[in-house]
Design a protein around this motif. Structure first.
Motif, short mmCIF file in Angstrom:
data_model
loop_
_atom_site.label_atom_id
_atom_site.label_comp_id
_atom_site.label_asym_id
_atom_site.label_seq_id
_atom_site.Cartn_x
_atom_site.Cartn_y
_atom_site.Cartn_z
N ASN A 170 0.81 -1.23 0.00
CA ASN A 170 0.00 0.00 0.00
C ASN A 170 0.84 1.27 0.00
OD1 ASN A 170 -2.18 -1.67 0.04
ND2 ASN A 170 -2.85 -1.17 2.12
N ASP A 171 2.08 1.17 0.46
CA ASP A 171 2.94 2.36 0.52
C ASP A 171 3.20 2.93 -0.86
OD1 ASP A 171 3.06 1.92 3.21
OD2 ASP A 171 5.06 1.01 3.18
N TYR A 172 3.04 2.13 -1.91
CA TYR A 172 3.43 2.55 -3.25
C TYR A 172 2.25 2.76 -4.20
CZ TYR A 172 7.76 0.77 -1.31
OH TYR A 172 8.84 0.54 -0.48
N ILE A 173 1.04 2.81 -3.65
CA ILE A 173 -0.14 3.02 -4.50
C ILE A 173 -1.05 4.07 -3.87
CG2 ILE A 173 -0.16 0.74 -5.57
CD1 ILE A 173 -2.14 -0.19 -3.48
N ALA A 174 -1.87 4.71 -4.70
CA ALA A 174 -2.87 5.66 -4.23
C ALA A 174 -4.23 5.21 -4.76
CB ALA A 174 -2.55 7.06 -4.71
N PHE A 175 -5.28 5.40 -3.95
CA PHE A 175 -6.61 4.88 -4.27
C PHE A 175 -7.55 6.00 -4.74
CE2 PHE A 175 -4.70 2.03 -1.29
CZ PHE A 175 -5.15 0.75 -1.61
N GLY A 176 -8.46 5.64 -5.65
CA GLY A 176 -9.56 6.51 -6.03
C GLY A 176 -9.16 7.92 -6.40
N ASP A 177 -9.84 8.90 -5.82
CA ASP A 177 -9.55 10.30 -6.13
C ASP A 177 -8.14 10.71 -5.72
OD1 ASP A 177 -11.95 10.79 -7.34
OD2 ASP A 177 -12.91 11.73 -5.62
N ASP A 178 -7.59 10.04 -4.71
CA ASP A 178 -6.20 10.32 -4.33
C ASP A 178 -5.26 9.95 -5.48
OD1 ASP A 178 -6.96 11.20 -1.84
OD2 ASP A 178 -6.60 9.27 -0.84
N ALA A 179 -5.61 8.91 -6.21
CA ALA A 179 -4.81 8.51 -7.37
C ALA A 179 -4.85 9.61 -8.43
CB ALA A 179 -5.34 7.21 -7.95
#
Length: 463
Positions: A170-179
Protein backbone atom coordinates in the motif's frame (compact mmCIF):
# COMPACT_ATOMS: atom_id res chain seq x y z
CA UNK A 1 -80.50 3.82 -3.54
CA UNK A 2 -81.12 2.94 0.09
CA UNK A 3 -84.76 1.75 -0.48
CA UNK A 4 -83.76 -0.20 -3.56
CA UNK A 5 -81.01 -2.02 -1.65
CA UNK A 6 -83.48 -3.00 1.08
CA UNK A 7 -85.88 -4.32 -1.51
CA UNK A 8 -83.18 -6.45 -3.08
CA UNK A 9 -82.13 -7.78 0.29
CA UNK A 10 -85.73 -8.72 1.06
CA UNK A 11 -86.03 -10.48 -2.26
CA UNK A 12 -82.89 -12.45 -1.50
CA UNK A 13 -84.30 -13.47 1.87
CA UNK A 14 -87.55 -14.67 0.26
CA UNK A 15 -85.54 -16.72 -2.18
CA UNK A 16 -83.65 -18.27 0.69
CA UNK A 17 -86.92 -19.25 2.45
CA UNK A 18 -88.28 -20.83 -0.72
CA UNK A 19 -85.21 -22.96 -0.94
CA UNK A 20 -86.26 -24.69 2.27
CA UNK A 21 -89.39 -26.03 0.59
CA UNK A 22 -87.49 -27.64 -2.29
CA UNK A 23 -87.93 -31.40 -2.38
CA UNK A 24 -84.54 -33.08 -2.62
CA UNK A 25 -84.50 -36.45 -4.35
CA UNK A 26 -83.50 -39.35 -2.15
CA UNK A 27 -80.65 -40.20 -4.46
CA UNK A 28 -79.07 -36.82 -3.79
CA UNK A 29 -79.87 -36.47 -0.12
CA UNK A 30 -76.65 -38.07 0.99
CA UNK A 31 -74.64 -35.51 -1.02
CA UNK A 32 -75.91 -32.48 0.89
CA UNK A 33 -77.33 -33.73 4.16
CA UNK A 34 -74.28 -32.42 6.00
CA UNK A 35 -74.63 -28.91 4.61
CA UNK A 36 -77.21 -26.60 6.11
CA UNK A 37 -79.30 -24.32 3.95
CA UNK A 38 -78.03 -21.26 5.85
CA UNK A 39 -74.46 -22.27 5.10
CA UNK A 40 -75.30 -22.54 1.41
CA UNK A 41 -76.78 -19.05 1.42
CA UNK A 42 -73.74 -17.68 3.30
CA UNK A 43 -71.42 -19.25 0.75
CA UNK A 44 -73.36 -17.69 -2.07
CA UNK A 45 -73.32 -14.20 -0.53
CA UNK A 46 -69.62 -14.29 0.31
CA UNK A 47 -68.46 -15.13 -3.22
CA UNK A 48 -66.42 -12.62 -5.28
CA UNK A 49 -67.69 -9.07 -5.80
CA UNK A 50 -68.46 -9.74 -9.46
CA UNK A 51 -70.89 -12.51 -8.45
CA UNK A 52 -72.65 -10.58 -5.69
CA UNK A 53 -76.31 -10.03 -6.74
CA UNK A 54 -76.25 -6.50 -5.38
CA UNK A 55 -73.17 -5.64 -7.38
CA UNK A 56 -74.66 -7.18 -10.48
CA UNK A 57 -77.73 -4.94 -10.22
CA UNK A 58 -76.36 -1.61 -9.02
CA UNK A 59 -72.68 -1.79 -10.07
CA UNK A 60 -69.59 -1.64 -7.85
CA UNK A 61 -69.33 0.99 -5.15
CA UNK A 62 -67.18 4.06 -5.86
CA UNK A 63 -64.90 3.43 -2.88
CA UNK A 64 -61.91 1.26 -3.86
CA UNK A 65 -61.02 -1.68 -1.67
CA UNK A 66 -58.45 -1.02 1.01
CA UNK A 67 -55.10 -2.60 0.11
CA UNK A 68 -52.63 -3.21 2.92
CA UNK A 69 -49.48 -1.14 2.56
CA UNK A 70 -47.31 -4.23 2.54
CA UNK A 71 -48.98 -5.41 -0.69
CA UNK A 72 -48.29 -2.22 -2.68
CA UNK A 73 -45.79 -2.75 -5.45
CA UNK A 74 -42.59 -0.70 -5.67
CA UNK A 75 -44.00 1.32 -8.56
CA UNK A 76 -47.24 1.98 -6.66
CA UNK A 77 -45.28 3.01 -3.58
CA UNK A 78 -43.40 5.62 -5.59
CA UNK A 79 -46.63 7.01 -6.99
CA UNK A 80 -48.21 7.19 -3.57
CA UNK A 81 -45.24 9.02 -2.13
CA UNK A 82 -45.38 11.59 -4.91
CA UNK A 83 -49.17 12.17 -5.04
CA UNK A 84 -50.78 11.26 -1.68
CA UNK A 85 -50.79 12.96 1.72
CA UNK A 86 -48.13 11.70 4.08
CA UNK A 87 -50.59 9.96 6.42
CA UNK A 88 -51.84 7.76 3.56
CA UNK A 89 -48.39 6.53 2.59
CA UNK A 90 -47.08 5.04 5.79
CA UNK A 91 -44.84 2.18 4.75
CA UNK A 92 -42.63 0.12 7.02
CA UNK A 93 -40.12 -0.17 4.14
CA UNK A 94 -39.83 3.61 3.69
CA UNK A 95 -36.42 3.82 5.34
CA UNK A 96 -35.09 1.03 3.12
CA UNK A 97 -36.53 2.73 0.03
CA UNK A 98 -34.69 5.95 0.91
CA UNK A 99 -31.43 4.04 1.18
CA UNK A 100 -31.90 2.50 -2.27
CA UNK A 101 -32.65 5.78 -4.03
CA UNK A 102 -29.88 7.79 -2.40
CA UNK A 103 -27.45 8.78 -5.19
CA UNK A 104 -23.83 7.68 -4.96
CA UNK A 105 -21.23 10.18 -3.92
CA UNK A 106 -19.77 11.82 -7.00
CA UNK A 107 -16.12 11.03 -7.69
CA UNK A 108 -13.75 13.63 -9.04
CA UNK A 109 -11.72 11.16 -11.11
CA UNK A 110 -14.02 8.45 -12.55
CA UNK A 111 -11.04 6.77 -14.22
CA UNK A 112 -9.78 5.73 -10.77
CA UNK A 113 -13.06 4.56 -9.25
CA UNK A 114 -12.25 1.23 -7.55
CA UNK A 115 -8.71 1.51 -8.93
CA UNK A 116 -5.22 2.50 -7.86
CA UNK A 117 -2.24 4.19 -9.43
CA UNK A 118 1.40 3.29 -8.85
CA UNK A 119 2.95 6.33 -7.19
CA UNK A 120 6.66 5.52 -7.36
CA UNK A 121 9.26 8.01 -8.60
CA UNK A 122 10.79 5.73 -11.23
CA UNK A 123 11.24 2.12 -12.32
CA UNK A 124 8.64 -0.60 -11.76
CA UNK A 125 6.70 -1.97 -8.80
CA UNK A 126 6.81 -5.72 -8.17
CA UNK A 127 3.54 -7.66 -8.00
CA UNK A 128 3.74 -10.68 -5.71
CA UNK A 129 1.75 -13.89 -5.38
CA UNK A 130 0.98 -13.13 -1.71
CA UNK A 131 1.01 -10.08 0.54
CA UNK A 132 4.53 -10.78 1.71
CA UNK A 133 7.84 -9.14 0.68
CA UNK A 134 9.35 -12.63 0.34
CA UNK A 135 6.56 -14.00 -1.87
CA UNK A 136 7.11 -14.94 -5.51
CA UNK A 137 7.11 -12.09 -8.04
CA UNK A 138 4.38 -12.71 -10.63
CA UNK A 139 4.71 -9.47 -12.59
CA UNK A 140 5.59 -5.79 -12.58
CA UNK A 141 3.78 -2.51 -13.19
CA UNK A 142 5.34 0.76 -14.29
CA UNK A 143 5.19 4.14 -12.61
CA UNK A 144 1.71 5.68 -13.02
CA UNK A 145 0.34 2.22 -13.88
CA UNK A 146 -3.34 1.58 -13.17
CA UNK A 147 -4.92 -1.47 -11.56
CA UNK A 148 -8.32 -2.66 -10.33
CA UNK A 149 -8.66 -3.14 -6.58
CA UNK A 150 -9.71 -6.73 -5.92
CA UNK A 151 -9.10 -6.90 -2.17
CA UNK A 152 -7.85 -4.01 -0.05
CA UNK A 153 -5.82 -4.83 3.03
CA UNK A 154 -4.08 -2.84 5.73
CA UNK A 155 -0.57 -3.34 4.40
CA UNK A 156 -1.07 -5.05 1.04
CA UNK A 157 -3.75 -4.85 -1.63
CA UNK A 158 -4.68 -7.47 -4.20
CA UNK A 159 -4.87 -5.91 -7.67
CA UNK A 160 -5.59 -6.92 -11.23
CA UNK A 161 -4.00 -5.19 -14.21
CA UNK A 162 -3.57 -6.41 -17.77
CA UNK A 163 -3.12 -10.16 -17.51
CA UNK A 164 -1.50 -9.99 -14.08
CA UNK A 165 -3.06 -10.52 -10.67
CA UNK A 166 -1.31 -10.29 -7.32
CA UNK A 167 -0.40 -8.18 -4.32
CA UNK A 168 1.35 -4.80 -4.00
CA UNK A 169 2.34 -2.87 -0.92
CA UNK A 170 0.00 0.00 0.00
CA UNK A 171 2.94 2.36 0.52
CA UNK A 172 3.43 2.55 -3.25
CA UNK A 173 -0.14 3.02 -4.50
CA UNK A 174 -2.87 5.66 -4.23
CA UNK A 175 -6.61 4.88 -4.27
CA UNK A 176 -9.56 6.51 -6.03
CA UNK A 177 -9.55 10.30 -6.13
CA UNK A 178 -6.20 10.32 -4.33
CA UNK A 179 -4.81 8.51 -7.37
CA UNK A 180 -6.16 11.25 -9.65
CA UNK A 181 -4.69 13.98 -7.48
CA UNK A 182 -1.30 12.26 -7.51
CA UNK A 183 -1.46 11.99 -11.31
CA UNK A 184 -2.32 15.70 -11.55
CA UNK A 185 0.48 16.70 -9.19
CA UNK A 186 3.01 14.63 -11.12
CA UNK A 187 1.92 15.87 -14.56
CA UNK A 188 1.05 12.43 -15.90
CA UNK A 189 0.16 12.87 -19.61
CA UNK A 190 -3.53 12.89 -20.53
CA UNK A 191 -5.66 11.97 -23.51
CA UNK A 192 -9.32 12.29 -24.40
CA UNK A 193 -11.79 9.66 -25.56
CA UNK A 194 -14.50 11.24 -27.71
CA UNK A 195 -18.05 10.48 -26.53
CA UNK A 196 -20.03 11.48 -29.64
CA UNK A 197 -19.79 11.71 -33.43
CA UNK A 198 -18.94 14.91 -35.24
CA UNK A 199 -17.65 16.86 -32.24
CA UNK A 200 -16.31 20.17 -33.52
CA UNK A 201 -12.72 21.17 -32.95
CA UNK A 202 -12.37 24.95 -32.70
CA UNK A 203 -9.42 27.24 -33.14
CA UNK A 204 -9.88 28.80 -29.71
CA UNK A 205 -11.70 27.96 -26.49
CA UNK A 206 -14.83 29.77 -27.60
CA UNK A 207 -18.14 28.68 -29.15
CA UNK A 208 -17.77 31.44 -31.75
CA UNK A 209 -14.23 30.44 -32.76
CA UNK A 210 -13.51 29.04 -36.21
CA UNK A 211 -14.13 25.31 -36.72
CA UNK A 212 -10.95 23.46 -37.66
CA UNK A 213 -12.20 19.89 -37.93
CA UNK A 214 -14.45 17.28 -36.33
CA UNK A 215 -13.65 14.20 -34.23
CA UNK A 216 -15.65 11.03 -33.77
CA UNK A 217 -16.77 8.58 -31.11
CA UNK A 218 -14.07 6.47 -29.42
CA UNK A 219 -11.22 8.34 -31.13
CA UNK A 220 -8.42 9.38 -28.79
CA UNK A 221 -6.21 12.47 -28.86
CA UNK A 222 -3.40 13.79 -26.69
CA UNK A 223 -4.34 16.52 -24.25
CA UNK A 224 -2.21 19.67 -24.24
CA UNK A 225 -4.19 21.59 -21.64
CA UNK A 226 -7.58 22.33 -20.04
CA UNK A 227 -9.28 25.68 -19.51
CA UNK A 228 -12.80 26.94 -18.66
CA UNK A 229 -14.75 23.93 -19.91
CA UNK A 230 -12.51 23.33 -22.93
CA UNK A 231 -9.79 20.77 -23.63
CA UNK A 232 -6.83 21.65 -25.84
CA UNK A 233 -5.89 18.68 -28.03
CA UNK A 234 -3.47 17.76 -30.80
CA UNK A 235 -5.01 16.34 -33.98
CA UNK A 236 -3.59 13.53 -36.12
CA UNK A 237 -1.88 15.98 -38.46
CA UNK A 238 -0.41 18.05 -35.64
CA UNK A 239 -3.16 20.69 -35.70
CA UNK A 240 -3.94 22.08 -32.25
CA UNK A 241 -7.54 22.90 -31.35
CA UNK A 242 -10.16 22.94 -28.60
CA UNK A 243 -13.14 20.69 -27.85
CA UNK A 244 -15.86 21.05 -25.23
CA UNK A 245 -15.15 18.98 -22.13
CA UNK A 246 -18.87 18.04 -22.00
CA UNK A 247 -18.44 15.61 -24.91
CA UNK A 248 -15.14 13.95 -24.08
CA UNK A 249 -13.71 11.85 -21.28
CA UNK A 250 -10.32 13.06 -20.09
CA UNK A 251 -8.06 10.26 -18.92
CA UNK A 252 -4.50 9.86 -17.72
CA UNK A 253 -2.15 7.71 -19.78
CA UNK A 254 -1.69 4.79 -17.43
CA UNK A 255 0.23 1.64 -18.44
CA UNK A 256 -0.87 -1.86 -17.45
CA UNK A 257 1.00 -4.56 -15.59
CA UNK A 258 2.97 -7.32 -17.29
CA UNK A 259 3.31 -10.88 -16.11
CA UNK A 260 6.71 -12.52 -15.64
CA UNK A 261 5.95 -14.68 -18.69
CA UNK A 262 5.15 -11.64 -20.83
CA UNK A 263 8.34 -9.91 -19.71
CA UNK A 264 10.41 -12.97 -20.62
CA UNK A 265 8.72 -13.26 -24.01
CA UNK A 266 9.43 -9.62 -24.76
CA UNK A 267 13.05 -10.00 -23.67
CA UNK A 268 13.57 -12.93 -26.03
CA UNK A 269 11.85 -11.10 -28.89
CA UNK A 270 14.02 -8.04 -28.37
CA UNK A 271 17.18 -10.13 -28.26
CA UNK A 272 16.14 -11.89 -31.48
CA UNK A 273 15.44 -8.55 -33.14
CA UNK A 274 18.80 -7.19 -32.02
CA UNK A 275 20.60 -10.29 -33.33
CA UNK A 276 18.91 -10.06 -36.73
CA UNK A 277 19.71 -6.37 -36.97
CA UNK A 278 23.35 -7.09 -36.15
CA UNK A 279 23.49 -9.81 -38.82
CA UNK A 280 21.92 -7.48 -41.36
CA UNK A 281 24.49 -4.77 -40.65
CA UNK A 282 27.33 -7.31 -40.88
CA UNK A 283 26.05 -8.56 -44.24
CA UNK A 284 25.79 -5.01 -45.55
CA UNK A 285 29.32 -4.28 -44.39
CA UNK A 286 30.64 -7.47 -46.00
CA UNK A 287 28.88 -6.69 -49.27
CA UNK A 288 30.28 -3.16 -49.23
CA UNK A 289 33.85 -4.39 -48.73
CA UNK A 290 33.47 -6.97 -51.50
CA UNK A 291 32.20 -4.26 -53.85
CA UNK A 292 35.13 -2.01 -52.97
CA UNK A 293 37.56 -4.89 -53.46
CA UNK A 294 36.11 -5.78 -56.86
CA UNK A 295 36.20 -2.17 -58.01
CA UNK A 296 39.83 -1.86 -56.88
CA UNK A 297 40.91 -5.05 -58.66
CA UNK A 298 39.04 -4.12 -61.82
CA UNK A 299 40.63 -0.68 -61.94
CA UNK A 300 44.18 -1.97 -61.41
CA UNK A 301 43.79 -4.77 -63.94
CA UNK A 302 42.56 -2.52 -66.72
CA UNK A 303 45.02 0.34 -66.24
CA UNK A 304 46.99 -0.52 -69.44
CA UNK A 305 43.97 -1.66 -71.47
CA UNK A 306 42.33 0.65 -73.93
CA UNK A 307 39.07 -1.25 -73.43
CA UNK A 308 39.09 -0.67 -69.66
CA UNK A 309 36.74 1.71 -67.82
CA UNK A 310 36.49 3.35 -64.43
CA UNK A 311 34.11 2.25 -61.67
CA UNK A 312 31.95 5.31 -62.30
CA UNK A 313 31.67 4.44 -65.99
CA UNK A 314 30.71 0.84 -65.19
CA UNK A 315 28.07 2.03 -62.76
CA UNK A 316 26.64 4.34 -65.40
CA UNK A 317 26.56 1.48 -67.88
CA UNK A 318 24.65 -0.75 -65.40
CA UNK A 319 22.05 1.94 -64.84
CA UNK A 320 21.66 2.47 -68.57
CA UNK A 321 21.27 -1.25 -69.21
CA UNK A 322 18.70 -1.57 -66.40
CA UNK A 323 16.58 1.17 -67.96
CA UNK A 324 16.77 -0.55 -71.35
CA UNK A 325 15.61 -3.86 -69.89
CA UNK A 326 12.76 -2.11 -68.09
CA UNK A 327 11.58 -0.50 -71.34
CA UNK A 328 11.83 -3.82 -73.16
CA UNK A 329 9.66 -5.52 -70.54
CA UNK A 330 7.07 -2.74 -70.63
CA UNK A 331 6.84 -2.96 -74.43
CA UNK A 332 5.92 -6.67 -74.24
CA UNK A 333 2.74 -6.03 -72.25
CA UNK A 334 -0.26 -6.19 -74.58
CA UNK A 335 -3.44 -4.14 -74.15
CA UNK A 336 -5.29 -7.31 -73.13
CA UNK A 337 -2.77 -8.00 -70.37
CA UNK A 338 -3.03 -4.45 -69.09
CA UNK A 339 -6.67 -5.08 -68.23
CA UNK A 340 -5.54 -7.58 -65.61
CA UNK A 341 -3.14 -5.27 -63.80
CA UNK A 342 -4.32 -4.90 -60.19
CA UNK A 343 -6.20 -1.59 -59.96
CA UNK A 344 -5.23 -1.07 -56.31
CA UNK A 345 -1.87 0.51 -55.64
CA UNK A 346 -0.18 -0.01 -52.32
CA UNK A 347 -1.24 3.48 -51.27
CA UNK A 348 -4.87 2.58 -51.96
CA UNK A 349 -4.45 -0.76 -50.24
CA UNK A 350 -3.06 0.93 -47.15
CA UNK A 351 -5.99 3.36 -47.07
CA UNK A 352 -8.42 0.45 -47.40
CA UNK A 353 -6.76 -1.39 -44.51
CA UNK A 354 -7.09 1.65 -42.26
CA UNK A 355 -10.75 2.16 -43.20
CA UNK A 356 -11.48 -1.53 -42.58
CA UNK A 357 -9.75 -1.50 -39.19
CA UNK A 358 -11.74 1.54 -38.03
CA UNK A 359 -14.99 -0.41 -38.44
CA UNK A 360 -14.13 -2.31 -35.27
CA UNK A 361 -13.48 0.67 -32.98
CA UNK A 362 -15.03 0.10 -29.57
CA UNK A 363 -15.19 -3.69 -29.89
CA UNK A 364 -13.90 -5.65 -26.88
CA UNK A 365 -10.37 -6.69 -25.99
CA UNK A 366 -10.01 -10.37 -25.05
CA UNK A 367 -6.60 -11.79 -24.18
CA UNK A 368 -5.74 -14.53 -26.66
CA UNK A 369 -8.79 -13.66 -28.78
CA UNK A 370 -8.78 -13.35 -32.57
CA UNK A 371 -12.34 -12.19 -33.31
CA UNK A 372 -12.71 -8.61 -34.53
CA UNK A 373 -16.29 -8.55 -33.27
CA UNK A 374 -16.37 -10.83 -30.23
CA UNK A 375 -12.96 -9.90 -28.86
CA UNK A 376 -9.26 -10.00 -29.69
CA UNK A 377 -5.91 -9.01 -28.25
CA UNK A 378 -3.36 -6.74 -29.93
CA UNK A 379 -1.73 -9.32 -32.21
CA UNK A 380 -5.05 -11.04 -32.90
CA UNK A 381 -6.39 -7.70 -34.14
CA UNK A 382 -3.51 -7.01 -36.54
CA UNK A 383 -3.47 -10.63 -37.74
CA UNK A 384 -7.17 -10.49 -38.70
CA UNK A 385 -6.85 -7.09 -40.41
CA UNK A 386 -4.00 -8.40 -42.59
CA UNK A 387 -5.81 -11.69 -43.19
CA UNK A 388 -8.79 -9.80 -44.64
CA UNK A 389 -6.49 -8.41 -47.33
CA UNK A 390 -4.83 -11.72 -48.18
CA UNK A 391 -1.77 -11.59 -45.89
CA UNK A 392 -1.04 -14.53 -43.62
CA UNK A 393 0.98 -13.38 -40.62
CA UNK A 394 1.63 -15.08 -37.26
CA UNK A 395 0.25 -14.10 -33.87
CA UNK A 396 1.96 -12.76 -30.78
CA UNK A 397 5.76 -12.40 -30.84
CA UNK A 398 6.02 -13.81 -34.35
CA UNK A 399 4.83 -10.49 -35.76
CA UNK A 400 7.89 -8.77 -34.31
CA UNK A 401 10.13 -10.56 -36.82
CA UNK A 402 7.81 -10.65 -39.82
CA UNK A 403 8.27 -8.41 -42.85
CA UNK A 404 10.88 -5.69 -43.26
CA UNK A 405 12.30 -3.94 -40.22
CA UNK A 406 11.95 -0.14 -40.56
CA UNK A 407 12.22 2.84 -38.28
CA UNK A 408 9.07 4.37 -36.83
CA UNK A 409 9.68 7.54 -38.86
CA UNK A 410 9.52 5.43 -42.05
CA UNK A 411 6.16 3.88 -41.19
CA UNK A 412 3.22 4.27 -43.57
CA UNK A 413 -0.48 3.57 -42.92
CA UNK A 414 -0.93 -0.16 -42.50
CA UNK A 415 2.56 -0.83 -41.13
CA UNK A 416 2.89 -2.41 -37.70
CA UNK A 417 4.30 -0.37 -34.79
CA UNK A 418 5.79 -2.25 -31.85
CA UNK A 419 6.08 -1.32 -28.19
CA UNK A 420 7.24 -3.29 -25.19
CA UNK A 421 4.80 -6.21 -25.19
CA UNK A 422 2.34 -4.60 -27.60
CA UNK A 423 1.67 -4.19 -31.32
CA UNK A 424 -0.45 -1.59 -33.13
CA UNK A 425 -1.19 -0.62 -36.73
CA UNK A 426 -0.17 2.81 -37.99
CA UNK A 427 -3.02 4.81 -39.56
CA UNK A 428 -1.11 7.99 -40.45
CA UNK A 429 -0.76 11.45 -38.93
CA UNK A 430 1.00 10.18 -35.83
CA UNK A 431 -1.80 7.79 -34.78
CA UNK A 432 -2.20 4.06 -34.33
CA UNK A 433 -5.22 1.76 -34.02
CA UNK A 434 -5.00 -1.21 -31.68
CA UNK A 435 -6.73 -3.61 -29.32
CA UNK A 436 -5.58 -1.83 -26.19
CA UNK A 437 -7.02 -3.43 -23.06
CA UNK A 438 -10.14 -4.88 -21.47
CA UNK A 439 -10.96 -1.41 -20.17
CA UNK A 440 -11.20 0.37 -23.52
CA UNK A 441 -11.13 -2.34 -26.21
CA UNK A 442 -10.14 -1.31 -29.75
CA UNK A 443 -9.17 2.36 -29.89
CA UNK A 444 -7.08 4.96 -31.71
CA UNK A 445 -4.13 6.46 -29.86
CA UNK A 446 -1.19 8.73 -30.51
CA UNK A 447 2.14 7.12 -31.40
CA UNK A 448 3.51 8.08 -28.01
CA UNK A 449 0.50 6.92 -25.99
CA UNK A 450 2.65 4.37 -24.16
CA UNK A 451 6.05 6.00 -24.47
CA UNK A 452 8.40 5.89 -27.44
CA UNK A 453 7.64 3.00 -29.83
CA UNK A 454 10.52 0.57 -30.39
CA UNK A 455 10.41 -0.10 -34.15
CA UNK A 456 8.08 -0.78 -37.10
CA UNK A 457 7.55 -3.53 -39.65
CA UNK A 458 6.59 -3.11 -43.31
CA UNK A 459 4.74 -6.27 -44.32
CA UNK A 460 2.78 -4.88 -47.27
CA UNK A 461 5.81 -4.17 -49.49
CA UNK A 462 7.94 -7.04 -48.21
CA UNK A 463 5.42 -9.87 -48.32
Amino acid sequence: MYKRSRKILATGLTTALLVTSIVIPASAANDINSVSISAMVEDYITESVAEDPITELVGPTTTPPVIPATNISQKETNLVEEGKPEEETADPTEEKQEEITTPEAKVKYPQFKDRVIVKIDSGVLNIRAEGDPEAEIVGTIDRAGIALVEEKGNGWTKIGSGNCEGYVKNDYIAFGDDAGEWAEANNIPKYIKVQGNGLRVRKDADMDADILDAVYENETYSVLGETDGWVKIEMYDGTVGYVSEDYVEVRFETPRAKTVEEIEEMRKAEEADALREKQRQEEEERARKEEESNNSNSSSGSGNSSSGSSAAERSEERIKRTEEIKKENESTITEEEEEYVAPTTHAELRADMVAYAKQFLGNPYVYGGTSLTEGCDCSGFTMRIYEHFGYSIPRAGGQRTFGKLITVSEAQPGDLIFYTGHVTMYIGDGKVIHASSERVGIIISSLSYSGTPLFARNIIDAY
